[in-house]
Design a protein around this motif. Sequence first.
Motif, short mmCIF file in Angstrom:
data_model
loop_
_atom_site.label_atom_id
_atom_site.label_comp_id
_atom_site.label_asym_id
_atom_site.label_seq_id
_atom_site.Cartn_x
_atom_site.Cartn_y
_atom_site.Cartn_z
N SER A 151 -7.60 3.51 6.75
CA SER A 151 -8.65 2.53 7.27
C SER A 151 -9.39 2.02 5.97
O SER A 151 -9.84 2.68 5.10
N PHE A 152 -9.42 0.74 5.99
CA PHE A 152 -10.38 0.16 5.09
C PHE A 152 -11.72 -0.57 5.63
O PHE A 152 -11.50 -1.21 6.63
N ARG A 153 -12.56 -0.13 4.83
CA ARG A 153 -14.07 -0.54 5.32
C ARG A 153 -14.80 -1.12 4.36
O ARG A 153 -14.55 -0.53 3.18
N ARG A 154 -15.30 -2.17 4.58
CA ARG A 154 -16.44 -2.69 3.28
C ARG A 154 -17.61 -1.91 3.46
O ARG A 154 -18.15 -1.70 4.52
N GLN B 236 -7.27 -1.27 9.72
CA GLN B 236 -6.59 -0.07 9.25
C GLN B 236 -4.95 -0.53 9.43
O GLN B 236 -4.77 -1.37 10.15
N ILE C 215 0.77 -1.32 -0.07
CA ILE C 215 -0.08 0.00 -0.16
C ILE C 215 0.81 1.17 -0.02
O ILE C 215 1.87 1.20 0.82
N THR D 299 -8.20 8.07 4.68
CA THR D 299 -6.89 8.26 4.83
C THR D 299 -6.73 9.30 5.66
O THR D 299 -7.17 10.52 5.34
N TRP E 243 -13.86 -1.41 -1.45
CA TRP E 243 -13.35 -0.90 -0.12
C TRP E 243 -14.02 0.52 -0.15
O TRP E 243 -13.91 1.39 -1.12
N ARG F 282 -13.65 5.60 -2.77
CA ARG F 282 -13.97 4.19 -2.90
C ARG F 282 -13.29 3.62 -3.92
O ARG F 282 -13.14 4.18 -4.75
N VAL G 295 -4.26 -6.47 0.41
CA VAL G 295 -5.79 -6.14 0.37
C VAL G 295 -6.62 -7.11 -0.50
O VAL G 295 -6.22 -7.41 -1.53
N ASP H 35 -13.34 -5.06 8.43
CA ASP H 35 -12.84 -3.66 8.28
C ASP H 35 -11.35 -3.71 9.23
O ASP H 35 -11.31 -4.63 10.21
N VAL I 62 -12.11 3.55 1.70
CA VAL I 62 -10.87 3.99 2.10
C VAL I 62 -10.69 5.31 2.81
O VAL I 62 -10.91 6.34 2.03
#
Length: 166
Positions: free
Chosen positions: A104-107, A116, A84, A142, A138, A157, A133, A114, A140
């Motif tokens: 942070s990654f969230r569905r 980070q 990343i 930042t 996702w 997104r 990933v 989820d 995202v």
Amino acid sequence: MTLRPLRQPRQFTGRHMLAIMVAFFGTIIAVNLVMATFANTSWTGLVVQNTYVASQQFNERVAEARAQQSLGWKGALAIKAGEIRYSLVDASGAPVPAESVTVSFRRPSYEAEDWQVKLERAADGAYVVPAAVRDGNWIVNTEAVIPNGAPYREARRIVVSKGEVK
């Protein structure tokens, strides 16, 4: 030639009706329980902890976003080859130094995945961390903590396919 007596049709009784009703409503109840279990284990539906507090902070967030936009900074997120990478540059294209960068990654609809990660500064001024990933959609977020300034926040997104942003 012999004639066989005709068989009398079976009589429809209360037991037959009871069996039909139990099968009908049992199916409906079973489907509802399965769907409720799936809904309960996949996503809480919670967007903010307290909607009143979030509404009170709305104008602040809009002011922060406008101030951030007026800086002319551009953030770029890249996910490739198990890495990343995030870079933040000012209006002239020079890297913006940050104390820390957190991604942070969230569905969009499933919070169990989820996560980070905190990125480390690389020699070229970008922020990097080795991390795979999973494929899919996702959201995202930042956040770059800038010395003597407000945090620089971005939300986007992305779609990850075969380990890369498409």
